[in-house]
Scaffold this motif. Structure first.
Motif, mmCIF file in Angstrom:
data_model
loop_
_atom_site.group_PDB
_atom_site.id
_atom_site.type_symbol
_atom_site.label_atom_id
_atom_site.label_comp_id
_atom_site.label_asym_id
_atom_site.label_seq_id
_atom_site.Cartn_x
_atom_site.Cartn_y
_atom_site.Cartn_z
ATOM 1 N N GLY A 245 -8.050 -28.036 39.404
ATOM 2 C CA GLY A 245 -7.013 -28.082 38.765
ATOM 3 C C GLY A 245 -6.478 -29.286 38.049
ATOM 4 N N TRP A 246 -6.351 -30.410 38.999
ATOM 5 C CA TRP A 246 -5.611 -31.541 38.754
ATOM 6 C C TRP A 246 -6.775 -32.631 37.592
ATOM 7 C CZ3 TRP A 246 -0.859 -32.741 38.286
ATOM 8 C CH2 TRP A 246 0.053 -32.216 39.271
ATOM 9 N N ALA A 247 -7.904 -32.334 38.047
ATOM 10 C CA ALA A 247 -8.905 -33.173 37.179
ATOM 11 C C ALA A 247 -9.036 -32.555 35.828
ATOM 12 C CB ALA A 247 -10.491 -32.872 38.076
ATOM 13 N N ARG A 248 -8.866 -31.161 35.760
ATOM 14 C CA ARG A 248 -8.955 -30.593 34.311
ATOM 15 C C ARG A 248 -7.755 -31.038 33.692
ATOM 16 N NH1 ARG A 248 -11.094 -25.830 36.822
ATOM 17 N NH2 ARG A 248 -9.087 -25.060 37.508
ATOM 18 N N THR A 249 -6.617 -30.969 34.683
ATOM 19 C CA THR A 249 -5.433 -31.226 33.647
ATOM 20 C C THR A 249 -5.296 -32.747 33.159
ATOM 21 O OG1 THR A 249 -4.022 -30.061 35.162
ATOM 22 C CG2 THR A 249 -2.875 -31.652 34.289
ATOM 23 N N TRP A 250 -5.816 -33.832 33.944
ATOM 24 C CA TRP A 250 -5.878 -35.187 33.414
ATOM 25 C C TRP A 250 -7.084 -35.306 32.465
ATOM 26 C CZ3 TRP A 250 -1.404 -35.955 34.413
ATOM 27 C CH2 TRP A 250 -0.899 -35.808 35.889
ATOM 28 N N SER A 251 -8.136 -34.588 32.742
ATOM 29 C CA SER A 251 -9.135 -34.870 31.627
ATOM 30 C C SER A 251 -8.876 -34.051 30.140
ATOM 31 C CB SER A 251 -10.413 -34.093 32.224
ATOM 32 O OG SER A 251 -10.885 -35.146 33.271
ATOM 33 N N LEU A 252 -8.208 -33.033 30.367
ATOM 34 C CA LEU A 252 -8.065 -32.319 29.019
ATOM 35 C C LEU A 252 -6.664 -32.943 28.331
ATOM 36 C CD1 LEU A 252 -8.103 -28.665 30.128
ATOM 37 C CD2 LEU A 252 -9.808 -29.621 28.398
ATOM 38 N N SER A 253 -5.835 -33.635 29.265
ATOM 39 C CA SER A 253 -4.848 -34.429 28.465
ATOM 40 C C SER A 253 -5.269 -35.638 27.736
ATOM 41 C CB SER A 253 -3.727 -34.688 29.646
ATOM 42 O OG SER A 253 -3.211 -33.576 30.079
ATOM 43 N N SER A 254 -6.180 -36.201 28.360
ATOM 44 C CA SER A 254 -6.955 -37.336 27.763
ATOM 45 C C SER A 254 -7.669 -36.811 26.437
ATOM 46 C CB SER A 254 -7.995 -37.989 28.863
ATOM 47 O OG SER A 254 -8.651 -39.261 28.224
ATOM 48 N N LEU A 255 -8.248 -35.771 26.553
ATOM 49 C CA LEU A 255 -9.029 -35.565 25.433
ATOM 50 C C LEU A 255 -8.204 -35.138 24.216
ATOM 51 C CD1 LEU A 255 -11.633 -34.441 23.803
ATOM 52 C CD2 LEU A 255 -11.372 -32.208 24.895
ATOM 53 N N GLY A 256 -7.031 -34.372 24.570
ATOM 54 C CA GLY A 256 -6.222 -33.971 23.420
ATOM 55 C C GLY A 256 -5.467 -35.109 22.903
ATOM 56 N N VAL A 257 -5.077 -36.516 23.793
ATOM 57 C CA VAL A 257 -4.544 -37.631 23.198
ATOM 58 C C VAL A 257 -5.624 -38.401 22.216
ATOM 59 C CG1 VAL A 257 -3.459 -39.739 23.853
ATOM 60 C CG2 VAL A 257 -2.663 -37.634 25.008
ATOM 61 N N SER A 258 -6.608 -38.394 22.638
ATOM 62 C CA SER A 258 -7.549 -39.255 22.043
ATOM 63 C C SER A 258 -7.947 -38.483 20.800
ATOM 64 C CB SER A 258 -9.007 -39.200 22.638
ATOM 65 O OG SER A 258 -9.593 -38.035 23.013
ATOM 66 N N LEU A 259 -8.102 -37.034 20.758
ATOM 67 C CA LEU A 259 -8.170 -36.291 19.317
ATOM 68 C C LEU A 259 -6.975 -36.599 18.461
ATOM 69 C CD1 LEU A 259 -9.330 -32.880 20.438
ATOM 70 C CD2 LEU A 259 -10.791 -34.833 19.131
ATOM 71 N N LEU A 260 -5.713 -36.542 18.993
ATOM 72 C CA LEU A 260 -4.684 -36.692 18.419
ATOM 73 C C LEU A 260 -4.467 -38.287 17.812
ATOM 74 C CD1 LEU A 260 -1.824 -35.805 17.275
ATOM 75 C CD2 LEU A 260 -0.738 -36.803 19.668
ATOM 76 N N VAL A 261 -4.805 -39.009 18.403
ATOM 77 C CA VAL A 261 -5.021 -40.564 17.929
ATOM 78 C C VAL A 261 -6.007 -40.467 16.913
ATOM 79 C CG1 VAL A 261 -5.557 -42.949 18.338
ATOM 80 C CG2 VAL A 261 -3.864 -41.572 19.946
ATOM 81 N N ALA A 262 -7.067 -40.172 16.924
ATOM 82 C CA ALA A 262 -8.304 -40.276 16.046
ATOM 83 C C ALA A 262 -8.004 -39.491 14.679
ATOM 84 C CB ALA A 262 -9.551 -39.554 16.399
#
Length: 410
Positions: A68-85
């Motif tokens: 649960g925590w691993a998904r939270t941090w990984s998906l958050s990282s993916l979302g932020v990286s997509l937003l920045v790109a």
């Protein structure tokens, strides 16, 4: 009323782009239909088994908490990286950044890739640190923070180099062949995909691990006998020093032709009984027998050509031969990679299931297979029942519960 786009606004490469997209897309579909095992399980894939039949309540709870925590941090990282790109690529910010960079077009391409990749990594670094703290807290990592930082830097440098090579080839083709660049660039990038897959075991894997041949003994003899039974030529089985990074178990096949290798984690060799280790190797030998790495590389090469054609259609008003287009290209690549994940991982799951089915047939040891899947899940704290949509979107292998079901009698 919508204004009609003037003909002068449409670049001369658009017709070629449509042709490349249609031809490469059709080739991808035909190759996937021909080469991918769409029905790998006789009688259809089994339903997942009940997790409580194979895992204790404590194991299930621990895996769910970690995942649960691993998904939270990984998906958050993916979302932020997509937003920045997307912010940089789909606004004028990216073009303004490139305009400030010195040098000719090719230097601007490399500097843009480096600047945006490093910026994206820095912005998402807190999530990477949170994931690393999590795996250390749960005992999945033995790596020091210095080792983690070193791997992060090497991985980022590798990403910059690979991305720069691809974009340099694309931009050069667009500059040199303004009308036909989608066809030429699609071919060039497809060849680069095949070349990259071929040299990966020789150039990339040694950056992260040291490898030694598996020592003489019962396991090595049994592996060579199993390879002979499966009709796979194996000169050596290599062992990677993965224990300096992780406590998890893994094995893989990489490369093709003269660079193909079967690799076992040293954790697997040291911690699993021989029958379970052979079950892992049997699975990897099936990949080698069917040249799954080569098949995946060919599909990747054709898929890249189709993506270039699609890019040419989408960018019909942009001059891809300019470095100022690179931020937009990177944004499209980031979004496209996420959107293509269900297709890519669906193909992977079909290939992995075939490897499981045939490995069971060659070893004839369902008990070892079941216990192996149990150990793999326990050691990696894999969620036995992850959200279905996330499994469908991101999982390259079926989960342990479905894989265990393959070994059970009908």
């Amino acid at each position: 009323m919508t204004a009609v786009e003037p003909r002068s606004a449409v670049r001369p490469h658009v017709r070629t782009s449509w042709l490349v997209l249609l031809v490469a897309g059709a080739a991808f579909v035909l190759l996937a239909w021909w080469l991918v095992p769409w029905d790998p399980v006789p009688g259809g894939r089994p339903e997942p088994v009940d997790p409580e039949d194979y895992f204790t309540a404590a194991q299930i709870t621990r895996a769910e908490e970690f995942s649960g925590w691993a998904r939270t941090w990984s998906l958050s990282s993916l979302g932020v990286s997509l937003l920045v790109a997307c912010v940089v690529g789909f606004t004028s910010l990216g073009r303004r950044l490139v305009a400030r960079l010195p040098g000719p077009w090719w230097a601007q391409v490399v500097l843009t890739v480096a600047a945006l990749e490093v910026a994206g990594r820095v912005i998402t670094l807190p999530f990477a640190v949170l994931v690393r703290r999590l795996v250390r807290e749960y005992g999945l990592s033995t790596q020091s923070w210095w080792g983690f930082a070193r791997d992060l830097v090497v991985s980022e440098a590798l990403t910059v180099v690979v991305t720069s090579v691809g974009l340099l080839a694309l931009v050069w083709c667009a500059r040199r062949f303004p009308r036909r660049w989608p066809a030429i660039a699609g071919g060039v990038l497809g060849v680069l995909v095949l070349l990259g897959s071929f040299v990966y075991p020789l150039l990339v894997e040694p950056l992260f691990n040291d490898f030694e041949p598996l020592e003489d003994g019962s396991l090595r003899s049994s592996i060579l006998a199993l390879a002979d039974a499966e009709g796979v030529e194996v000169d050596e089985v290599l062992v990677a020093d993965a224990s300096r990074r992780t406590t998890t178990l893994n094995a893989y096949v990489s490369g093709f032709g003269q660079t193909r290798r079967v690799v076992l984690y040293d954790t697997l060799v040291q911690d699993l009984p021989e029958d379970q280790a052979l079950s892992v190797v049997a699975h990897e030998l099936v990949h080698a027998r069917h040249d799954d790495v080569l098949v995946g590389s060919v599909l990747g090469a054709v898929g890249v050509a189709a993506v270039v054609g699609l890019g040419g259609v989408l960018l019909r008003r942009r001059d891809v031969g300019r470095a100022s287009t690179v931020p937009l290209l990177l944004a499209l690549l980031a979004v496209g990679t996420v959107l293509a994940a269900p297709l890519q991982n669906g193909l992977s799951r079909a290939v992995e299931t075939r490897a499981d089915v045939e490995a069971l047939r060659y070893t004839g040891d369902a008990g070892a297979f079941v216990e192996l899947q149990r150990q793999l899940a326990v050691r990696s704290l894999a969620d036995p029942s992850p959200p279905r949509v996330l499994e469908w979107w991101f999982a390259s292998h079926d989960g342990a519960l479905r894989r265990i079901g393959l070994a059970l009698p009908d």
